[in-house]
Design an enzyme around this catalytic site. Structure first.
Site, mmCIF file in Angstrom:
data_model
loop_
_atom_site.group_PDB
_atom_site.id
_atom_site.type_symbol
_atom_site.label_atom_id
_atom_site.label_comp_id
_atom_site.label_asym_id
_atom_site.label_seq_id
_atom_site.Cartn_x
_atom_site.Cartn_y
_atom_site.Cartn_z
ATOM 1 N N THR A 140 0.872 -1.156 -0.067
ATOM 2 C CA THR A 140 0.219 0.068 -0.035
ATOM 3 C C THR A 140 0.796 1.283 -0.057
ATOM 4 O OG1 THR A 140 -1.846 -1.149 1.261
ATOM 5 C CG2 THR A 140 -1.806 1.214 1.014
ATOM 6 N N TYR A 149 8.747 -14.072 -7.943
ATOM 7 C CA TYR A 149 8.877 -14.481 -9.339
ATOM 8 C C TYR A 149 9.587 -15.736 -9.368
ATOM 9 C CZ TYR A 149 9.994 -13.961 -14.095
ATOM 10 O OH TYR A 149 10.098 -13.991 -15.540
ATOM 11 N N ARG A 175 0.770 -12.384 -5.200
ATOM 12 C CA ARG A 175 1.762 -11.495 -5.716
ATOM 13 C C ARG A 175 3.066 -11.946 -5.892
ATOM 14 N NH1 ARG A 175 0.156 -6.181 -5.646
ATOM 15 N NH2 ARG A 175 -1.604 -5.707 -4.294
ATOM 16 N N LYS A 207 1.495 -11.872 8.386
ATOM 17 C CA LYS A 207 0.266 -11.561 7.778
ATOM 18 C C LYS A 207 -0.292 -12.334 6.722
ATOM 19 C CE LYS A 207 -1.124 -7.388 4.767
ATOM 20 N NZ LYS A 207 -0.586 -6.401 3.838
#
Length: 329
Positions: free
Chosen positions: A77, A138, A169, A192
């Site tokens: 964010t 990735y 992500r 998280k």
């Protein structure tokens, strides 16, 4: 920028805050409550978009007494991927100087171990409550490689690690077995949880060694009622007192109050993620006069239609609960 040359004064060490971290019998801090993953405000000067440190100070002051447990800075964010290392350290300095007794967690993402450890060296000079770090993105390492990665960072970090499990992500899934293995490391204290697996969430809560923090805003109530310890959620930018009241209501077993708040907040949560985060959050904050609606490429501002819908949705919450959720626990 050389870290050793900075002489920033910090009002107090966030690590000592008892409101959002506590010690278990084994001496492991438990991260609790609603943590705000703070946006990074920018200015627009022609083609440049420097960090707006005046707005950043205003934001910290605005949220400091809102009931949140602490700040998370330079996360997703906070558009950390668009900030260079020196800019991130400058953001840390500003937030730490303004946060007073609220603890601060810093985001740390990378997929080159040497570079990541070098950045962690700089983090180790700061009074951080924790370091939030995802799997190396990735490259999709094996589970053994992921265990080694996180344990190496935990060994190197002065502040405890908060695992950031967000496979959509990073492209890397942390299995329950891997997470339980990492929970045995003395300097890995929380997660998280954006993994999207309710079984894993429940198992980690039942295991009890990690503080389980909801990372998906719509899973806040379910995580808390299962026994989760709090959340790191971007939607808490909008009326954070309501999110803090929801957390307190669950802790007090006032589940009718918690459900009422949650269902009232959900229209805002949905709108905040109807377009790419943090565009909608920044659009709403700009309407509140707290920052300029500026993002760095490739992120874009929210549409005017969505920005207006957010204003109306927050107004509906205010009409029901007021701005401070005074009826909650």
């Amino acid at each position: 920028m050389q870290v050793a040359q900075r002489h920033t004064h910090y009002a107090s060490s966030p690590v000592s805050s008892a409101s959002s971290t506590s010690n278990t019998a084994a001496g492991t801090p438990a991260f609790r409550g609603i943590w705000l993953p703070l946006v990074t405000p920018f200015l627009r000067h022609g083609g440049d978009t420097p960090v707006d440190h005046a707005a950043l100070r205003r934001l910290v002051a605005h949220y400091r007494r809102s009931g949140i447990a602490g700040f998370v800075i330079c996360g997703t964010t906070g558009e950390a991927a668009a900030l260079d290392d020196a800019e991130q350290l400058a953001v840390f300095d500003t937030v730490l100087a303004e946060a007073c007794d609220l603890p601060v967690i810093a985001g740390l993402a990378g997929n080159h171990l040497g570079h990541t450890l070098a950045r962690l060296d700089a983090f180790n000079t700061l009074p951080l409550a924790g370091v939030l770090t995802p799997a190396p993105y990735y490259i999709r390492p094996s589970q053994a490689g992921l265990v080694d990665w996180f344990q190496t960072l935990a060994d190197h970090s002065r502040a405890p690690l908060v695992l950031y499990d967000i496979p959509y992500r990073t492209g890397a899934t942390l299995t329950l077995e891997t997470l339980l293995a990492l929970a045995g490391h003395g300097n890995i204290r929380a997660i998280k949880d954006c993994g999207g697996n309710a079984h894993t969430t429940q198992a980690l809560i039942a295991d009890g060694r990690l503080s389980v923090l909801a990372g998906e805003d719509h899973q806040l109530l379910s995580t808390l009622t299962m026994g989760g310890h709090g959340a790191i959620i971007a939607s808490s930018h909008c009326r954070p007192a309501h999110f803090a009241a929801l957390y307190r209501a669950v802790q007090a077993q006032q589940l009718d109050v918690a459900r009422s708040l949650f269902h009232a907040l959900m229209p805002v949560v949905k709108l905040l993620f109807a377009e790419a985060n943090p565009g909608p959050v920044k659009a709403w904050l700009a309407r509140e006069g707290l920052l300029m609606d500026v993002l760095r490429a490739p992120m874009t501002s929210a549409s005017p239609t969505l920005a207006q819908q957010l204003v109306e949705a927050v107004a509906a919450i205010d009409a029901e609960f007021g701005t401070r959720a005074a009826t909650a626990a």
